[in-house]
Write an enzyme that holds these catalytic residues in place. Structure first.
Site, short mmCIF file in Angstrom:
data_model
loop_
_atom_site.label_atom_id
_atom_site.label_comp_id
_atom_site.label_asym_id
_atom_site.label_seq_id
_atom_site.Cartn_x
_atom_site.Cartn_y
_atom_site.Cartn_z
N MET A 1 0.84 -1.19 0.00
CA MET A 1 0.00 0.00 0.00
C MET A 1 0.88 1.24 0.00
SD MET A 1 -3.11 -1.31 0.14
CE MET A 1 -4.35 -0.32 0.96
N CYS A 2 0.45 2.27 -0.68
CA CYS A 2 1.22 3.50 -0.82
C CYS A 2 0.84 4.49 0.28
CB CYS A 2 0.94 4.12 -2.18
SG CYS A 2 1.14 2.98 -3.58
N ARG A 3 1.56 5.59 0.32
CA ARG A 3 1.25 6.72 1.21
C ARG A 3 1.24 7.98 0.36
NH1 ARG A 3 -1.04 5.04 5.63
NH2 ARG A 3 -1.92 3.93 3.85
N VAL A 86 4.32 8.41 -2.35
CA VAL A 86 5.39 7.42 -2.30
C VAL A 86 4.75 6.06 -2.53
CG1 VAL A 86 7.00 8.75 -0.92
CG2 VAL A 86 5.29 7.34 0.24
N ASN A 112 -3.98 5.28 -3.36
CA ASN A 112 -3.48 4.25 -2.47
C ASN A 112 -4.57 3.19 -2.36
OD1 ASN A 112 -2.35 2.72 -0.30
ND2 ASN A 112 -3.56 3.94 1.14
#
Length: 264
Positions: A1-3, A86, A112
């Site tokens: 998972m992204c931020r 990110v 995300n």
């Protein structure tokens, strides 16, 4: 998972959100605390709005913490509206074209989450992107596909309805050909005037999302994780909602892709 993190308000240096806070986005790329993946090292990107309608865009495949160009850019560029991301890949290659944010005209978008089993029905997902928009498809992510489908569904005229229709179409494919979790979605998008966000999931595991107004900056940050541990006034975005941020105002509406699917 992204931020990810986004900002709208009086112009600030990008570093005020991206790198300077104690739990900044760059810090989250090293040690995220509110997702299953603590390390987000599969590239990064920043889209910011300035004098022109179209946003500036900088993306690379390096981990955000190790790129001196990102540090220099965020320390010198000021903007009143920007998106930063990110990436932790859920399967697609680490390449610049797969890094968020994605841009089409004056629109920017970042995501995300995941669409369950997208690799197994990628061809069907690609076919939801109209021929006229397909040349804008640069990468291979489900996120970029969702964005371009939303553009085709009328993002310019009605961002909420367009995102509901695009989400419904891809969730239906995941239920038919993919696997659970069918849709997990925390996204930010902007037309250069307003900031929009979505928080939604087909199950109970909704990606985290918060926002906070800063009186000193006269601006609002919208983030996957709060930027400072000692600030107790971060507000959680409700699950199943679509938010519009403009100036100091916040409008929260229900986000119901299932209703759009039934109406189709």
């Amino acid at each position: 998972m992204c931020r990810w993190a986004a900002y709208i308000g009086n112009p600030v240096f990008l570093e005020d959100i991206v790198s300077r806070p104690g739990h900044s986005l760059i810090q989250q790329s090293l040690c995220a605390t509110r997702c299953h993946t603590a390390i987000n090292a599969d590239g990064f990107g920043v889209a910011w709005y300035g004098e022109k309608p179209e946003p500036g865009l900088y993306r690379d495949v390096m981990p955000a913490w190790s790129d001196p160009n990102l540090k220099s850019l965020t320390a010198t560029v000021k903007s009143g509206l920007f998106l930063a991301h990110v990436r932790a890949s859920t399967g697609t290659a680490t390449s610049r074209n797969n890094c968020h944010p994605f841009v089409y005209g004056r629109w920017s978008f970042m995501h995300n989450g995941q669409i369950g089993g997208y690799d197994t029905f990628r061809r069907s997902g690609e076919m939801l992107i109209p021929d006229a928009l397909y040349p804008s498809r640069k990468g291979a992510t489900d996120s970029e596909a969702l964005f371009l489908i939303a553009v085709s569904e009328g993002l310019e005229a009605d961002p909420k309805a367009a995102m509901e229709r695009a989400t419904a179409r891809l969730e239906a494919l995941a239920r038919e050909k993919g696997h659970a979790p069918f849709m997990r979605l925390s996204a930010a998008l902007s037309d250069g005037q307003r900031l929009y966000t979505v928080r939604y999931s087909s199950d109970d595991e909704v990606p985290s999302l918060y926002h906070r107004w800063s009186a000193s900056r006269q601006g609002r940050a919208v983030v996957s994780e709060p930027l400072e541990d000692g600030e107790g006034d971060w507000m959680e975005v409700p699950a199943g909602s679509f938010c519009t941020f403009e100036g100091k105002s916040v409008t929260v509406e229900p986000f119901r892709p299932a209703a759009k699917a039934m109406a189709a």
